[in-house]
Design a protein around this motif. Structure first.
Motif, PDB file in Angstrom:
ATOM      1  N   ASN A   9     -23.040  90.550   3.859  1.00 51.95           N
ATOM      2  CA  ASN A   9     -22.150  89.660   2.902  1.00 51.95           C
ATOM      3  C   ASN A   9     -22.919  88.408   2.452  1.00 51.95           C
ATOM      4  OD1 ASN A   9     -20.169  91.392   4.148  1.00 51.95           O
ATOM      5  ND2 ASN A   9     -20.177  90.268   6.030  1.00 51.95           N
ATOM      6  N   VAL A  10     -24.064  88.377   2.520  1.00 51.63           N
ATOM      7  CA  VAL A  10     -24.770  87.371   1.938  1.00 51.63           C
ATOM      8  C   VAL A  10     -25.382  87.749   0.667  1.00 51.63           C
ATOM      9  CG1 VAL A  10     -26.830  85.816   2.288  1.00 51.63           C
ATOM     10  CG2 VAL A  10     -25.805  86.686   4.131  1.00 51.63           C
ATOM     11  N   VAL A  11     -25.319  86.573  -0.233  1.00 46.96           N
ATOM     12  CA  VAL A  11     -25.949  86.484  -1.773  1.00 46.96           C
ATOM     13  C   VAL A  11     -27.345  85.666  -1.799  1.00 46.96           C
ATOM     14  CG1 VAL A  11     -25.685  86.545  -4.442  1.00 46.96           C
ATOM     15  CG2 VAL A  11     -23.657  87.336  -2.684  1.00 46.96           C
ATOM     16  N   PRO A  12     -28.349  85.972  -1.346  1.00 47.03           N
ATOM     17  CA  PRO A  12     -29.246  85.224  -1.181  1.00 47.03           C
ATOM     18  C   PRO A  12     -29.595  84.810  -2.890  1.00 47.03           C
ATOM     19  CG  PRO A  12     -29.907  87.293  -0.666  1.00 47.03           C
ATOM     20  CD  PRO A  12     -28.745  87.317  -1.226  1.00 47.03           C
ATOM     21  N   TRP A  13     -29.900  83.305  -2.855  1.00 46.65           N
ATOM     22  CA  TRP A  13     -30.147  82.449  -4.378  1.00 46.65           C
ATOM     23  C   TRP A  13     -30.670  81.317  -3.806  1.00 46.65           C
ATOM     24  CZ3 TRP A  13     -30.528  85.191  -8.161  1.00 46.65           C
ATOM     25  CH2 TRP A  13     -30.184  84.744  -9.297  1.00 46.65           C
ATOM     26  N   GLY A  14     -31.777  81.004  -4.356  1.00 45.77           N
ATOM     27  CA  GLY A  14     -32.558  79.810  -3.790  1.00 45.77           C
ATOM     28  C   GLY A  14     -33.029  79.012  -5.031  1.00 45.77           C
ATOM     29  N   ARG A  15     -33.099  77.563  -4.739  1.00 44.71           N
ATOM     30  CA  ARG A  15     -33.650  76.770  -5.734  1.00 44.71           C
ATOM     31  C   ARG A  15     -34.872  76.052  -5.173  1.00 44.71           C
ATOM     32  NH1 ARG A  15     -28.639  77.219  -4.600  1.00 44.71           N
ATOM     33  NH2 ARG A  15     -27.410  77.849  -6.579  1.00 44.71           N
ATOM     34  N   ASN A  16     -35.419  75.101  -6.062  1.00 44.16           N
ATOM     35  CA  ASN A  16     -36.929  74.777  -5.890  1.00 44.16           C
ATOM     36  C   ASN A  16     -36.722  73.330  -5.590  1.00 44.16           C
ATOM     37  OD1 ASN A  16     -36.778  73.450  -8.273  1.00 44.16           O
ATOM     38  ND2 ASN A  16     -37.567  75.280  -9.435  1.00 44.16           N
ATOM     39  N   GLN A  63     -35.189  93.052   0.191  1.00 42.96           N
ATOM     40  CA  GLN A  63     -34.286  94.228  -0.153  1.00 42.96           C
ATOM     41  C   GLN A  63     -32.924  93.682  -0.911  1.00 42.96           C
ATOM     42  OE1 GLN A  63     -33.608  97.171   2.832  1.00 42.96           O
ATOM     43  NE2 GLN A  63     -31.842  98.150   1.475  1.00 42.96           N
ATOM     44  N   ARG A  64     -32.274  92.540  -0.008  1.00 44.05           N
ATOM     45  CA  ARG A  64     -31.107  92.024  -0.267  1.00 44.05           C
ATOM     46  C   ARG A  64     -31.000  91.344  -1.418  1.00 44.05           C
ATOM     47  NH1 ARG A  64     -26.098  93.187  -0.377  1.00 44.05           N
ATOM     48  NH2 ARG A  64     -24.799  91.517  -0.338  1.00 44.05           N
ATOM     49  N   ILE A  65     -32.103  90.437  -1.774  1.00 42.14           N
ATOM     50  CA  ILE A  65     -32.180  89.881  -3.079  1.00 42.14           C
ATOM     51  C   ILE A  65     -32.272  90.610  -4.336  1.00 42.14           C
ATOM     52  CG2 ILE A  65     -33.894  88.344  -4.320  1.00 42.14           C
ATOM     53  CD1 ILE A  65     -34.806  87.014  -1.724  1.00 42.14           C
ATOM     54  N   ALA A  66     -32.994  91.943  -3.977  1.00 44.47           N
ATOM     55  CA  ALA A  66     -33.114  92.794  -4.864  1.00 44.47           C
ATOM     56  C   ALA A  66     -31.891  93.379  -5.219  1.00 44.47           C
ATOM     57  CB  ALA A  66     -34.179  94.075  -4.655  1.00 44.47           C
ATOM     58  N   GLU A  88     -28.923  91.007  -9.745  1.00 46.51           N
ATOM     59  CA  GLU A  88     -28.054  91.665 -10.984  1.00 46.51           C
ATOM     60  C   GLU A  88     -26.682  91.389 -11.088  1.00 46.51           C
ATOM     61  OE1 GLU A  88     -29.398  92.220 -13.830  1.00 46.51           O
ATOM     62  OE2 GLU A  88     -31.190  92.544 -12.819  1.00 46.51           O
ATOM     63  N   THR A  89     -26.058  91.344  -9.680  1.00 44.31           N
ATOM     64  CA  THR A  89     -24.716  90.649  -9.730  1.00 44.31           C
ATOM     65  C   THR A  89     -24.355  89.350  -9.991  1.00 44.31           C
ATOM     66  OG1 THR A  89     -24.688  92.607  -7.846  1.00 44.31           O
ATOM     67  CG2 THR A  89     -22.761  90.903  -8.081  1.00 44.31           C
ATOM     68  N   VAL A  90     -25.342  88.467  -9.419  1.00 44.22           N
ATOM     69  CA  VAL A  90     -25.202  87.043  -9.634  1.00 44.22           C
ATOM     70  C   VAL A  90     -25.529  86.609 -11.162  1.00 44.22           C
ATOM     71  CG1 VAL A  90     -26.035  84.736  -8.936  1.00 44.22           C
ATOM     72  CG2 VAL A  90     -25.992  86.733  -7.316  1.00 44.22           C
ATOM     73  N   LEU A  91     -26.640  87.244 -11.575  1.00 36.14           N
ATOM     74  CA  LEU A  91     -26.737  86.935 -13.047  1.00 36.14           C
ATOM     75  C   LEU A  91     -25.606  87.509 -13.776  1.00 36.14           C
ATOM     76  CD1 LEU A  91     -30.577  87.995 -13.199  1.00 36.14           C
ATOM     77  CD2 LEU A  91     -29.545  85.683 -13.164  1.00 36.14           C
ATOM     78  N   GLY A  92     -25.250  88.598 -13.658  1.00 37.24           N
ATOM     79  CA  GLY A  92     -23.880  89.124 -14.485  1.00 37.24           C
ATOM     80  C   GLY A  92     -22.931  88.233 -14.377  1.00 37.24           C
ATOM     81  N   GLN A  93     -22.459  87.954 -13.095  1.00 34.07           N
ATOM     82  CA  GLN A  93     -21.421  86.760 -13.096  1.00 34.07           C
ATOM     83  C   GLN A  93     -21.544  85.501 -13.813  1.00 34.07           C
ATOM     84  OE1 GLN A  93     -21.321  86.392  -8.793  1.00 34.07           O
ATOM     85  NE2 GLN A  93     -19.885  87.967  -8.404  1.00 34.07           N
ATOM     86  N   THR A  94     -22.712  85.096 -13.841  1.00 32.62           N
ATOM     87  CA  THR A  94     -23.253  83.776 -14.483  1.00 32.62           C
ATOM     88  C   THR A  94     -22.997  84.032 -15.928  1.00 32.62           C
ATOM     89  OG1 THR A  94     -24.859  83.271 -12.804  1.00 32.62           O
ATOM     90  CG2 THR A  94     -25.028  82.050 -14.723  1.00 32.62           C
TER      91      THR A  94
END
Ligand SMILES: C[S@@+](CC[C@H](N)C(=O)[O-])C[C@H]1O[C@@H](n2cnc3c(N)ncnc32)[C@H](O)[C@@H]1O
Length: 226
Positions: free
Chosen positions: A7-14, A70-73, A77-83
């Motif tokens: 259920n997690v969509v890992p997405w990290g900032r710097n 694995q979850r990041i991979a 594409e889903t997150v980038l597609g939504q953006t």
């Protein structure tokens, strides 16, 4: 309900994004900092390299490096597609385009992954799920941060936010939360309730910051002990 990686969509900032989102000054960077819902951000790794002290908390730290990779991979594409489908909801200024976004996020997450096992052993990455109590004593930290979790996920409800922020303020002198919009890039439904609840006993401010990716998302909430 158990916290599940699917259920997690890992997405990290710097670090440079954290500095802008939270208006962190050089003196702030030297404070005792704890970051809630810090996920796969490279903030902790970059701060540690600069000899600063950060503790990161997140439920995803219960999983292994390979599970997280694995979850990041799986989700990238889903997150980038939504953006890509909602490009008009973002400001393409500092982050120039989708390719640039992918590069910045993947660099941050790869940095985090490289640091994860060492950071876990050094107790810089600690498994914790809000609104549960943490293991820390009262006022153990100067600054508590939440980037892209509290307030953004308004569907968690006002009670969840009040309980979570109360625990953050138990262990921190000051809490900063960014952004104050929800996932649809409009004012978060829980913002007014949070301000009303904490303004009696704390100093509560909404401040403009030098970071805007979600259109209109250039403000943070600051709550300080009096
Ligand atoms: C969009 S990510 C933000 C990560 C990081 N703070 C950043 O800005 O790069 C949201 C994070 O909130 C975490 N999260 C989800 N439920 C949580 C909870 N109950 N308590 C704390 N963190 C949670 C997720 O695991 C995820 O890492």
């Amino acid at each position: 309900m158990a916290f599940e990686l699917k259920n997690v969509v890992p997405w990290g900032r710097n670090l440079s994004e954290y500095i802008s989102m939270f208006s962190l000054t050089d003196s702030d960077l030297s404070k005792r900092i704890i970051s809630f819902g810090d996920g796969p951000a490279s903030f902790n790794r970059e701060m540690t390299k600069l000899n600063h002290k950060v503790i990161s908390l997140d439920p995803i730290y219960q999983f292994t490096k390979d599970e997280l990779l694995q979850r990041i991979a799986e989700t990238k594409e889903t997150v980038l597609g939504q953006t890509r489908s909602n490009q008009d909801k973002f400001v393409w200024n500092h982050i120039k385009n989708i390719q640039n976004l992918e590069q910045i996020r993947m660099d941050a997450m790869n940095d985090f992954i490289k640091d994860f096992d060492l950071g876990k052993a050094q107790e810089r990455y600690i498994y914790h799920e809000l609104p549960n109590s943490t293991r820390f004593a009262d006022i153990s930290f100067d600054l508590g941060l939440s980037s892209h979790f509290l307030i953004l996920y308004s569907q968690l409800g006002l009670d969840f936010h009040i309980e979570s922020i109360s625990e953050m303020l138990r262990i921190c002198k000051e809490v900063r939360i960014f952004p104050i919009l929800n996932l649809n890039a409009v004012k978060s439904e829980v913002l007014d309730g949070i301000v009303d609840y904490f303004k009696t006993n704390f100093i509560v401010d909404i401040e403009s910051v030098d970071y805007e990716f979600q259109k209109g998302g250039n403000q943070m909430l600051k709550i300080k002990r009096k």
